[in-house]
Write a protein that holds these residues in place. Structure first.
Motif, PDB file in Angstrom:
ATOM      1  N   MET A   1      21.100 -17.091 -11.543  1.00  0.00           N
ATOM      2  CA  MET A   1      19.673 -16.871 -11.762  1.00  0.00           C
ATOM      3  C   MET A   1      19.401 -16.505 -13.221  1.00  0.00           C
ATOM      4  N   SER A   2      18.533 -17.265 -13.873  1.00  0.00           N
ATOM      5  CA  SER A   2      18.126 -16.883 -15.220  1.00  0.00           C
ATOM      6  C   SER A   2      16.833 -17.596 -15.577  1.00  0.00           C
ATOM      7  N   LYS A   3      16.069 -16.903 -16.396  1.00  0.00           N
ATOM      8  CA  LYS A   3      14.753 -17.429 -16.722  1.00  0.00           C
ATOM      9  C   LYS A   3      14.862 -18.755 -17.477  1.00  0.00           C
ATOM     10  N   SER A   4      15.901 -18.841 -18.305  1.00  0.00           N
ATOM     11  CA  SER A   4      16.029 -20.062 -19.103  1.00  0.00           C
ATOM     12  C   SER A   4      16.317 -21.273 -18.218  1.00  0.00           C
ATOM     13  N   LYS A   5      16.959 -21.022 -17.081  1.00  0.00           N
ATOM     14  CA  LYS A   5      17.200 -22.128 -16.158  1.00  0.00           C
ATOM     15  C   LYS A   5      16.022 -22.328 -15.211  1.00  0.00           C
ATOM     16  N   GLY A   6      15.083 -21.408 -15.291  1.00  0.00           N
ATOM     17  CA  GLY A   6      13.877 -21.554 -14.480  1.00  0.00           C
ATOM     18  C   GLY A   6      14.118 -21.363 -12.998  1.00  0.00           C
ATOM     19  N   ASN A   7      15.140 -20.599 -12.665  1.00  0.00           N
ATOM     20  CA  ASN A   7      15.395 -20.412 -11.227  1.00  0.00           C
ATOM     21  C   ASN A   7      15.428 -18.937 -10.843  1.00  0.00           C
ATOM     22  N   VAL A   8      14.481 -18.188 -11.356  1.00  0.00           N
ATOM     23  CA  VAL A   8      14.456 -16.766 -10.993  1.00  0.00           C
ATOM     24  C   VAL A   8      13.509 -16.517  -9.831  1.00  0.00           C
ATOM     25  N   VAL A   9      13.867 -15.538  -9.017  1.00  0.00           N
ATOM     26  CA  VAL A   9      12.915 -15.018  -8.047  1.00  0.00           C
ATOM     27  C   VAL A   9      12.271 -13.831  -8.752  1.00  0.00           C
ATOM     28  N   ASN A  10      11.007 -13.955  -9.029  1.00  0.00           N
ATOM     29  CA  ASN A  10      10.293 -12.924  -9.785  1.00  0.00           C
ATOM     30  C   ASN A  10      10.001 -11.735  -8.883  1.00  0.00           C
ATOM     31  N   PRO A  11      10.525 -10.572  -9.247  1.00  0.00           N
ATOM     32  CA  PRO A  11      10.344  -9.416  -8.368  1.00  0.00           C
ATOM     33  C   PRO A  11       8.879  -9.010  -8.214  1.00  0.00           C
TER      34      PRO A  11
ATOM     35  N   MET B   1      12.890  -6.208  -0.525  1.00  0.00           N
ATOM     36  CA  MET B   1      13.823  -6.699  -1.540  1.00  0.00           C
ATOM     37  C   MET B   1      15.104  -5.872  -1.527  1.00  0.00           C
ATOM     38  N   ARG B   2      14.935  -4.572  -1.519  1.00  0.00           N
ATOM     39  CA  ARG B   2      16.112  -3.690  -1.520  1.00  0.00           C
ATOM     40  C   ARG B   2      17.003  -3.980  -0.328  1.00  0.00           C
ATOM     41  N   LEU B   3      16.373  -4.081   0.831  1.00  0.00           N
ATOM     42  CA  LEU B   3      17.138  -4.286   2.044  1.00  0.00           C
ATOM     43  C   LEU B   3      17.828  -5.646   2.041  1.00  0.00           C
ATOM     44  N   TYR B   4      17.155  -6.636   1.491  1.00  0.00           N
ATOM     45  CA  TYR B   4      17.784  -7.951   1.444  1.00  0.00           C
ATOM     46  C   TYR B   4      18.955  -7.956   0.456  1.00  0.00           C
TER      47      TYR B   4
ATOM     48  N   LYS C   1       0.811  -1.194   0.000  1.00  0.00           N
ATOM     49  CA  LYS C   1       0.000   0.000   0.000  1.00  0.00           C
ATOM     50  C   LYS C   1       0.860   1.265   0.000  1.00  0.00           C
ATOM     51  N   ILE C   2       1.807   1.320   0.912  1.00  0.00           N
ATOM     52  CA  ILE C   2       2.581   2.558   1.004  1.00  0.00           C
ATOM     53  C   ILE C   2       3.545   2.722  -0.167  1.00  0.00           C
ATOM     54  N   GLU C   3       3.997   1.609  -0.739  1.00  0.00           N
ATOM     55  CA  GLU C   3       4.952   1.740  -1.835  1.00  0.00           C
ATOM     56  C   GLU C   3       4.301   2.357  -3.063  1.00  0.00           C
TER      57      GLU C   3
ATOM     58  N   SER D   1       8.717   0.158  -9.822  1.00  0.00           N
ATOM     59  CA  SER D   1       8.108  -0.451  -8.640  1.00  0.00           C
ATOM     60  C   SER D   1       9.138  -0.864  -7.598  1.00  0.00           C
ATOM     61  N   MET D   2      10.429  -0.802  -7.956  1.00  0.00           N
ATOM     62  CA  MET D   2      11.395  -1.019  -6.881  1.00  0.00           C
ATOM     63  C   MET D   2      11.837   0.290  -6.245  1.00  0.00           C
ATOM     64  N   GLY D   3      11.234   1.383  -6.713  1.00  0.00           N
ATOM     65  CA  GLY D   3      11.433   2.662  -6.042  1.00  0.00           C
ATOM     66  C   GLY D   3      12.736   3.373  -6.364  1.00  0.00           C
ATOM     67  N   CYS D   4      13.232   3.167  -7.586  1.00  0.00           N
ATOM     68  CA  CYS D   4      14.480   3.834  -7.954  1.00  0.00           C
ATOM     69  C   CYS D   4      14.220   5.297  -8.309  1.00  0.00           C
ATOM     70  N   MET D   5      15.177   6.144  -8.000  1.00  0.00           N
ATOM     71  CA  MET D   5      14.965   7.577  -8.254  1.00  0.00           C
ATOM     72  C   MET D   5      15.538   8.009  -9.610  1.00  0.00           C
ATOM     73  N   TYR D   6      15.256   7.244 -10.643  1.00  0.00           N
ATOM     74  CA  TYR D   6      15.729   7.638 -11.965  1.00  0.00           C
ATOM     75  C   TYR D   6      14.963   8.845 -12.469  1.00  0.00           C
ATOM     76  N   ASP D   7      15.706   9.699 -13.165  1.00  0.00           N
ATOM     77  CA  ASP D   7      15.074  10.840 -13.801  1.00  0.00           C
ATOM     78  C   ASP D   7      14.670  10.402 -15.213  1.00  0.00           C
ATOM     79  N   TRP D   8      13.422   9.974 -15.347  1.00  0.00           N
ATOM     80  CA  TRP D   8      12.975   9.398 -16.621  1.00  0.00           C
ATOM     81  C   TRP D   8      12.873  10.415 -17.742  1.00  0.00           C
TER      82      TRP D   8
END
Length: 855
Positions: free
Chosen positions: A617-627, A639-642, A11-13, A124-131
RNA sequence: GCCCAGGUGGUGUAAUUGGUAAACACGGCGGCUUGAGGAGCCGUGCCCAUUUGGGCGUGCGGGUUCGAGUCCCGCCCUGGGCACCA
């Protein structure tokens, strides 16, 4: 109502991401003054290596580096720097095109789609990029300047075209740079690379070898990357010298003996001129041990050297050698092969003649393509000499004087023997003296050589920047005038799949190929190859300073303001290619007077890789943690903190689902602490209670000391890229605050905690900051400062050792003297026990730390 | 072969200039707290001992030192890079 009191990251993010976006919080404001009132804020350019828009999107492994740069950027901003933290897309190139081919999509369509997906993930990961500064290398507004850059290199004669044996990937059906060939295979598809002769465009990076090497000295880069670049450039000091050639068994060779083909290359009009053989060696000290000479099969003198007797054998050998790819040559079990030409070279030092051989273990493009073989002191020559029964003459002995030649070549430096006037000299000195002699005789000179080769930039592929050159029958090779840039890549194309004929698919697009010569206006044809993607990425970091400039590649003033990049974060896989090319282009632009610095990236950081379930980690190996799923479960802050906490940032780590729980609990703990504080102060309408006892007063002092220590440690740890310990320091602080009676808790502790946490967990920090009653964003606040007087502990635990073993400890003032410490220690029952019947021989006292009794 | 980086509890790891090995977390076990649940708190390197306590512990073997994860010498293992560059 109660629900709001629970930490609900999702909610807060979303709430804060929206607020940041609407308030344009991340736009770089080039004009504002800083907190300190300076007219020019200190700038900080924090850059991520721009990703290629993969269809797989980002996984938490990719996000590791982005988290690091975001923490740095946010902290620097809080410290009052003006921060440039942009993001863009390396959208041209093979991966994007191969994906499009596979899925039968137009690459533009698929990359655009992928870009929007990845952009969403980054948001959605909250990066401060200047788009507002987003760039895309496949956008004509961008590649127009890539083409412009090509033209500048062309003008400087740093871009040239030549016929070349090139690395050809039969599967990708394109040429590859040397750097893209790994163990004889294509870096992308792992097909075996073959050799092919094509007219190709090159950038003359070799002209910059020296500067690329020297520039490394003053960079704050990981040693590893620096060493890799040094090795790649491969500088060596040696001697180049000339030898007379004896044609067959007969006479000293002159221009008269040259076959037509070599005659043209020799460019001589004096038939009586003696033709010399040019040799490069780093071991001129072993010259008296030379027993034969070897030429690379491509060596231009070969046709003129072959004698009739050996003609057939030599030609057969050459034919075979040319078919083999260079890689096959070098990796084929290292079994050396070769043939004798029938001719001889004369050693200028002793007049001896040595046979001239041809062997493919000598590389045509390095040095002079010809070597003096000294089997006694070179392993390769030794193996070759053994195989073909060539003479082995020892001329360097180890210091010990004991020869070990039976065991193979002695390749180290030693002392010269049987070397005429140079005998008894140590190798290093001998090299100097012998080179000096050659120089005096006009037969040679000391020189440097490099392994680095020119950068082949032609690609026979569709999805890339078109090379802005036109071929006119009358005027020849003509650069496209700058005013007609960009040369647009035709979007409409029937078939953009690569062809096996060595031409780009663009060659089939009539509307593209057919044009008029910019000089004579007659019909002419365009170059149809596109540029290597590494050209696109070799200058993108400059464009961020002025991404929308349609007049110039960039405004010099803006470059001066922002560049060079202060911190560059990305994977180690770019240790050589991208970083070397970028450095090269930067130096070229410097020489053109367009920029005022020679090195683009002051500080470089390579994040380690993230493994999961035992594999990368890679999708082709099927071992990704989906953000995306992760965010729903725990939120972006977790996630960031971890990412920060899981291990040392430069080291490879294994992602642990269990480990995530720890930081999630921590964030909850922070949340609850502040909730508890708020409900207390609200209900009782008190800000803080006066301490009721000495004990409480002490506790408050301790806590304040801890606050300052925490600020100091977290600040330093972040600066040093030790995010893992920065997080654990905040955890310790939080644990102390949680354990403290709430009525003793000053609000400043919570503020400090949130400020320090803000770059790492920005959403949570903003939310709790607001809850504490502040209207403005926490990122408008200054990064906290510590008081160094308050960091020092007044009372310490002193260690008592007996013979270096810890036996007891006591609490004492930090300033305790040796005498006092000794007295105190000796009153301890434990210590008395140990010292019974023993004589104290020595006492070692480290103030404020320990006292050690040696008995 | 050469050049880097690394080897510490069950796990991820931490440890200023050599000075309390294992901070901070995860997991297991034990305990406490809680109406239940979730959660929270405390203890926990290994071995011996009921406890007090003792011994052993940072890949292996030596060395320097009052004291070594840290410094030196010699090995072993893992990961990465380069590899006929004369």
């Amino acid at each position: 109502m109660i629900r709001e009191k629970i930490y609900q990251p999702q909610k807060i993010e979303i709430k804060w991401q929206k607020i940041w976006q609407e308030s344009k919080a991340h736009r770089v404001d080039e004009k504002t003054r800083n907190f300190f009132g300076l007219r020019n804020k200190l700038k900080f350019y924090c850059l991520d290596m721009f990703p290629y828009p993969s269809a797989e999107g980002l996984h938490v492994g990719h996000m590791r580096g982005y988290t690091y740069s975001d923490v740095m950027a946010r902290k620097k901003k809080m410290e009052g720097y003006q921060v440039l933290h942009p993001m863009g897309w390396d959208a041209f190139g093979l991966p994007a095109e191969n994906y499009a081919l596979k899925h039968n999509l137009h690459p533009k369509k698929s990359t655009d789609k992928n870009i929007s997906q990845i952009k969403k993930q980054l948001e959605s990961m909250g990066c401060m990029y200047d788009w507002e500064r987003e760039i895309n290398s496949s956008d004509p507004d961008y590649y127009k300047w890539t083409q412009w850059l090509f033209l500048q290199l062309y003008k400087e004669k740093l871009a040239y075209r030549k016929d070349a044996f090139v690395n050809w990937c039969p599967s990708c059906q394109t040429v590859l740079a040397n750097e893209q060939v790994i163990e004889g295979r294509c870096e992308r598809c792992e097909s075996k690379v073959t050799k092919r002769s094509l007219k190709q465009w090159f950038f003359k990076i070799t002209e910059y070898a020296d500067r690329l090497l020297n520039g490394l000295d003053n960079l704050d880069w990981p040693d590893k990357v620096e060493i890799m670049q040094r090795n790649w450039i491969g500088q060596s000091y040696g001697t180049e010298f000339l030898m007379n050639i004896m044609h067959g068994e007969g006479h000293i060779m002159t221009a008269n003996d040259l076959k037509e083909i070599t005659l043209a290359q020799a460019e001589t009009e004096f038939p009586e001129e003696v033709i010399k053989l040019r040799i490069y060696t780093t071991r001129i000290d072993t010259i008296f041990g030379m027993t034969y000479v070897v030429l690379a099969p491509e060596h231009p003198l070969i046709p003129s050297l072959i004698t009739r007797k050996y003609e057939k054998e030599v030609n057969e050998y050459l034919e075979k050698a040319f078919v083999k790819s260079e890689i096959e040559r070098s990796s084929e079990e290292k079994e050396k092969t070769g043939v004798f030409t029938g001719s001889y070279a004369i050693n200028p030092f002793n007049g001896q003649r040595v046979p001239i051989w041809i062997a493919d273990y000598v590389l045509p493009h390095y040095g002079t393509g010809a070597i003096m073989a000294v089997p006694a002191h070179d392993e390769r020559d030794y193996a070759f000499a053994e195989k073909y029964g060539l003479e082995i003459v020892e001329v360097v002995k180890p210091e010990s004087g004991i020869s070990s030649l039976e065991k193979g070549a002695f390749v180290e430096d030693g002392v010269l023997v049987d070397s005429g006037e140079f005998s008894k000299l140590p190798s290093a000195l001998a090299r100097e003296k012998i080179t000096q002699w050659l120089e005096e005789e006009g037969l040679g000179f000391g020189t440097k050589k490099y392994k680095l080769r020119d950068w082949l930039i032609s690609r026979q592929r569709y999805w890339g920047t078109p090379i802005p050159i036109i071929y006119c029958e009358k005027c020849g090779e003509v650069p496209v005038p700058e005013s007609s840039l960009p040369v647009r890549l035709p979007e409409k194309i029937e078939d953009f799949s690569p062809t096996p004929d060595g031409h780009s698919p663009l060659a089939k697009v009539k509307e593209f190929v057919e044009t008029n010569c910019p000089i004579c206006n007659k019909k002419a044809e365009r170059e149809t190859d596109t540029m290597d993607t590494f050209v696109d990425s070799s200058w993108y970091f400059l464009r961020y300073a002025d991404p929308k400039n349609s007049q110039y590649i960039f405004d010099k003033k803006k470059i001066k303001k922002w560049l060079p990049v202060d911190l560059y974060i990305g994977g180690i896989e770019h240790a050589i290619l991208h970083l070397l090319y970028s450095r090269f282009i930067t130096k070229v632009l410097f020489d053109l007077g367009l920029i005022e610095f020679e090195e683009p990236f002051i500080r470089l950081f390579n994040q380690g890789m993230v493994y999961y379930k035992g594999a990368k980690m890679s999708k082709s190996k099927g071992n990704v943690v989906n953000p995306d799923e992760f965010f729903v479960l725990y939120g972006a802050d977790t996630m960031r903190l971890y990412e920060l906490f899981m291990g040392p940032p430069s080291q490879d780590v294994e992602w642990s689902d269990q480990g995530v729980i720890g930081v999630y609990r921590f964030l909850n703990k922070v949340w609850k602490l502040i909730e508890k504080f708020l409900s207390k102060t609200k209900n009782q309408k008190i800000e803080i209670k006066k301490p009721q006892s000495l004990e409480e007063e002490d506790q408050i002092k301790q806590l304040e000391r801890l606050r300052h220590k925490t600020i100091k440690k977290v600040t330093k740890d972040i600066d040093d890229f030790r995010f893992n310990t920065a997080v654990s320091t905040l955890m310790e602080y939080t644990n102390q605050l949680t354990g403290c009676p709430i009525n003793l808790l000053d609000k400043k502790h919570l503020e400090t905690l949130l400020l320090l946490l803000a770059p790492m967990a920005p959403h949570l920090a903003e939310e709790l900051w607001q809850k504490l009653g502040y209207k403005e964003s926490i990122f408008q606040r200054k990064w906290p400062k510590f008081n160094s007087d308050l960091v020092i502990e007044k009372e310490v635990e002193m260690i008592i050792q007996i013979n270096g073993k810890m036996r007891d400890k006591l609490r004492a003032a930090e300033t305790i003297s040796e005498a006092e410490a000794k007295e105190l220690a000796l009153t301890r029952a434990k210590i008395q026990k140990y010292l019974k019947k023993k004589v104290i021989k020595k006492i070692i006292f480290i103030p404020g730390r320990l006292i050690n009794f040696v008995v």
